[in-house]
Design a protein around this motif. Structure first.
Motif, PDB file in Angstrom:
ATOM      1  N   LYS A 166       0.807  -1.215   0.000  1.00 14.16           N
ATOM      2  CA  LYS A 166       0.000   0.000   0.000  1.00 14.16           C
ATOM      3  C   LYS A 166       0.841   1.266   0.000  1.00 14.16           C
ATOM      4  CE  LYS A 166      -2.187   1.570   3.804  1.00 14.16           C
ATOM      5  NZ  LYS A 166      -2.025   3.035   3.957  1.00 14.16           N
ATOM      6  N   ASP A 167       1.722   1.417   0.977  1.00 16.34           N
ATOM      7  CA  ASP A 167       2.399   2.693   1.212  1.00 16.34           C
ATOM      8  C   ASP A 167       3.706   2.822   0.428  1.00 16.34           C
ATOM      9  OD1 ASP A 167       0.483   3.695   3.257  1.00 16.34           O
ATOM     10  OD2 ASP A 167       1.139   1.883   4.285  1.00 16.34           O
ATOM     11  N   ARG A 168       4.706   2.027   0.775  1.00 14.97           N
ATOM     12  CA  ARG A 168       5.971   2.083   0.047  1.00 14.97           C
ATOM     13  C   ARG A 168       5.773   1.703  -1.417  1.00 14.97           C
ATOM     14  NH1 ARG A 168       9.128  -1.506   4.433  1.00 14.97           N
ATOM     15  NH2 ARG A 168       7.028  -2.368   4.563  1.00 14.97           N
ATOM     16  N   THR A 169       5.034   0.633  -1.640  1.00  9.70           N
ATOM     17  CA  THR A 169       4.725   0.229  -3.006  1.00  9.70           C
ATOM     18  C   THR A 169       3.910   1.302  -3.713  1.00  9.70           C
ATOM     19  OG1 THR A 169       4.805  -2.113  -2.417  1.00  9.70           O
ATOM     20  CG2 THR A 169       3.562  -1.533  -4.393  1.00  9.70           C
ATOM     21  N   GLY A 170       2.986   1.920  -2.987  1.00 12.41           N
ATOM     22  CA  GLY A 170       2.161   2.964  -3.579  1.00 12.41           C
ATOM     23  C   GLY A 170       2.964   4.153  -4.049  1.00 12.41           C
ATOM     24  N   VAL A 171       3.963   4.558  -3.264  1.00 13.14           N
ATOM     25  CA  VAL A 171       4.793   5.706  -3.631  1.00 13.14           C
ATOM     26  C   VAL A 171       5.637   5.381  -4.862  1.00 13.14           C
ATOM     27  CG1 VAL A 171       6.769   7.100  -2.907  1.00 13.14           C
ATOM     28  CG2 VAL A 171       4.833   6.767  -1.354  1.00 13.14           C
ATOM     29  N   VAL A 172       6.290   4.228  -4.882  1.00 10.66           N
ATOM     30  CA  VAL A 172       7.138   3.855  -6.013  1.00 10.66           C
ATOM     31  C   VAL A 172       6.297   3.708  -7.283  1.00 10.66           C
ATOM     32  CG1 VAL A 172       8.579   2.006  -6.965  1.00 10.66           C
ATOM     33  CG2 VAL A 172       8.976   2.842  -4.635  1.00 10.66           C
ATOM     34  N   CYS A 173       5.144   3.072  -7.173  1.00 12.77           N
ATOM     35  CA  CYS A 173       4.285   2.905  -8.348  1.00 12.77           C
ATOM     36  C   CYS A 173       3.763   4.247  -8.843  1.00 12.77           C
ATOM     37  CB  CYS A 173       3.132   1.963  -8.032  1.00 12.77           C
ATOM     38  SG  CYS A 173       3.628   0.234  -7.853  1.00 12.77           S
ATOM     39  N   ALA A 174       3.421   5.138  -7.925  1.00  9.64           N
ATOM     40  CA  ALA A 174       2.942   6.459  -8.328  1.00  9.64           C
ATOM     41  C   ALA A 174       4.007   7.201  -9.126  1.00  9.64           C
ATOM     42  CB  ALA A 174       2.529   7.268  -7.102  1.00  9.64           C
ATOM     43  N   PHE A 175       5.263   7.122  -8.687  1.00 12.43           N
ATOM     44  CA  PHE A 175       6.336   7.791  -9.416  1.00 12.43           C
ATOM     45  C   PHE A 175       6.531   7.161 -10.798  1.00 12.43           C
ATOM     46  CE2 PHE A 175       9.137  10.757  -6.857  1.00 12.43           C
ATOM     47  CZ  PHE A 175       8.117  11.120  -5.999  1.00 12.43           C
ATOM     48  N   ALA A 176       6.482   5.850 -10.881  1.00 11.18           N
ATOM     49  CA  ALA A 176       6.630   5.185 -12.177  1.00 11.18           C
ATOM     50  C   ALA A 176       5.510   5.598 -13.131  1.00 11.18           C
ATOM     51  CB  ALA A 176       6.634   3.668 -11.988  1.00 11.18           C
ATOM     52  N   LEU A 177       4.302   5.642 -12.623  1.00  6.42           N
ATOM     53  CA  LEU A 177       3.163   6.000 -13.471  1.00  6.42           C
ATOM     54  C   LEU A 177       3.198   7.466 -13.866  1.00  6.42           C
ATOM     55  CD1 LEU A 177       0.365   3.955 -11.640  1.00  6.42           C
ATOM     56  CD2 LEU A 177       1.531   3.391 -13.797  1.00  6.42           C
ATOM     57  N   GLU A 178       3.701   8.326 -12.987  1.00  7.37           N
ATOM     58  CA  GLU A 178       3.856   9.734 -13.353  1.00  7.37           C
ATOM     59  C   GLU A 178       4.854   9.879 -14.493  1.00  7.37           C
ATOM     60  OE1 GLU A 178       3.592  13.037 -10.586  1.00  7.37           O
ATOM     61  OE2 GLU A 178       1.629  12.444 -11.333  1.00  7.37           O
ATOM     62  N   VAL A 179       5.968   9.170 -14.422  1.00  7.24           N
ATOM     63  CA  VAL A 179       6.959   9.220 -15.500  1.00  7.24           C
ATOM     64  C   VAL A 179       6.341   8.741 -16.809  1.00  7.24           C
ATOM     65  CG1 VAL A 179       9.128   8.246 -16.348  1.00  7.24           C
ATOM     66  CG2 VAL A 179       8.955   9.000 -13.976  1.00  7.24           C
ATOM     67  N   ALA A 180       5.497   7.722 -16.729  1.00  7.07           N
ATOM     68  CA  ALA A 180       4.870   7.172 -17.925  1.00  7.07           C
ATOM     69  C   ALA A 180       3.784   8.075 -18.489  1.00  7.07           C
ATOM     70  CB  ALA A 180       4.288   5.795 -17.613  1.00  7.07           C
ATOM     71  N   GLY A 181       3.390   9.109 -17.739  1.00 11.34           N
ATOM     72  CA  GLY A 181       2.371  10.023 -18.225  1.00 11.34           C
ATOM     73  C   GLY A 181       0.953   9.582 -17.946  1.00 11.34           C
ATOM     74  N   VAL A 182       0.768   8.677 -16.967  1.00 13.75           N
ATOM     75  CA  VAL A 182      -0.576   8.267 -16.563  1.00 13.75           C
ATOM     76  C   VAL A 182      -1.284   9.451 -15.905  1.00 13.75           C
ATOM     77  CG1 VAL A 182      -1.861   6.716 -15.008  1.00 13.75           C
ATOM     78  CG2 VAL A 182       0.087   5.857 -16.327  1.00 13.75           C
ATOM     79  N   THR A 183      -2.573   9.552 -16.097  1.00 19.83           N
ATOM     80  CA  THR A 183      -3.317  10.669 -15.537  1.00 19.83           C
ATOM     81  C   THR A 183      -3.258  10.628 -14.008  1.00 19.83           C
ATOM     82  OG1 THR A 183      -5.434   9.487 -15.419  1.00 19.83           O
ATOM     83  CG2 THR A 183      -4.909  10.606 -17.494  1.00 19.83           C
ATOM     84  N   ARG A 184      -3.268  11.786 -13.411  1.00 21.93           N
ATOM     85  CA  ARG A 184      -3.230  11.861 -11.951  1.00 21.93           C
ATOM     86  C   ARG A 184      -4.433  11.131 -11.346  1.00 21.93           C
ATOM     87  NH1 ARG A 184      -0.595  15.561  -8.575  1.00 21.93           N
ATOM     88  NH2 ARG A 184       1.129  15.264 -10.033  1.00 21.93           N
ATOM     89  N   GLU A 185      -5.573  11.258 -11.949  1.00 21.56           N
ATOM     90  CA  GLU A 185      -6.775  10.584 -11.455  1.00 21.56           C
ATOM     91  C   GLU A 185      -6.589   9.067 -11.418  1.00 21.56           C
ATOM     92  OE1 GLU A 185     -11.600  10.376 -12.441  1.00 21.56           O
ATOM     93  OE2 GLU A 185     -10.207  11.240 -13.903  1.00 21.56           O
TER      94      GLU A 185
END
Length: 271
Positions: free
Chosen positions: A170-189
């Motif tokens: 949830k937490d550590r995994t959530g932060v790392v995945c969020a950064f990866a998805l931001e780099v990929a250009g996934v929508t914030r929503e």
């Protein structure tokens, strides 16, 4: 896997899903079978491993647990799978054999700081609950930028899939995945929704953690509904990253992430 929900049903882990199928800001989607996220992998069965290795071509595991967690829980059965490489990338500032908050004494060398490992929202504190969670998430950035950058670079490897996990996923995994998805250009929503999706499995996640002496005592002191990963936690965390660093891409660049890394990750994650 359910194509609509992206869940991957295994016997030995309950918070496993694919980061594929998420919308990007330019109208595309992320690729299925490239990056997976999960809770602890200690209880994977032989059948589970076969699904991950054969169906998802799993080649790399990014283990975000602390050194103490790995010692107490064990490295997991995938470490005995020759075709899979496990990367131990703690998000805590490890000090030799100690976790980031344990005193440097032999007696405390196997202590796990549950506030860091599982920063659930209801521990008594003077700060609002969501602010405490955001503070912990920002602490991962302060303590181990090297691990976050390394984790994202593992995701760029050209063969097979990568799976990132911690204890609850949830937490550590959530932060790392969020950064990866931001780099990929996934929508914030969509990034926020993926974070909150763990809430669908929260009862099963807590049941697994309570079965471990590493986490059980702390979890037993709090109700299950206090552990739900609310969307506004990730929304406010990413907003803080924007305000403080100029965004996740800028934070990564300040810690050694290069344009070629961005191109490689997008090539892996995007259709």
């Amino acid at each position: 896997m359910n194509a609509r929900s992206r869940w991957i049903d295994l016997d030995g882990a309950v918070n496993v899903r694919d980061l594929g199928g998420l919308p990007t800001t330019d109208g595309g989607t992320t690729r299925l079978g490239r990056v997976l996220r999960s809770d602890n992998l200690q209880d994977l069965t032989t059948a589970d491993i076969r699904i991950l290795v054969d169906d998802y071509e799993l080649r790399d595991v990014i283990d975000l647990r602390s050194d103490a967690e790995v010692r107490l829980e064990g490295p997991g059965p995938l470490t005995r799978t020759p075709s899979v490489t496990v990367h131990n990338l703690s998000l805590f500032a490890e000090g030799g054999r100690h976790t980031d908050v344990a005193a440097d004494t032999e007696a405390q060398s196997d202590e796990v700081d549950i506030d860091k490992v599982l920063p659930w929202q209801t521990r008594p504190d003077t700060a609002p609950a969501h602010d405490r969670s955001i503070s912990h998430y920002l602490g991962y950035l302060d303590d181990r930028p090297d691990s976050i950058v390394a984790a994202l670079r593992v995701m760029t490897r050209p063969a097979g899939s990568a799976l990132v996990h911690c204890a609850a996923g949830k937490d550590r995994t959530g932060v790392v995945c969020a950064f990866a998805l931001e780099v990929a250009g996934v929508t914030r929503e969509a990034i926020v929704a993926d974070y909150a999706q763990t809430g669908e499995r929260i009862d099963a996640i807590l049941a697994r953690l309570r079965a471990s002496t590493t986490y059980a005592e702390d979890l037993d002191s709090r109700p299950a509904d206090s552990h739900v990963p609310h969307a506004y936690i990730m929304e406010k965390f990413l907003a803080r990253v924007d305000e403080k660093f100029g965004g996740s891409q800028e934070w990564l660049s300040a810690h050694g992430w290069a344009d070629e890394d961005t191109n490689a990750l997008r090539a892996r994650l995007l259709d």
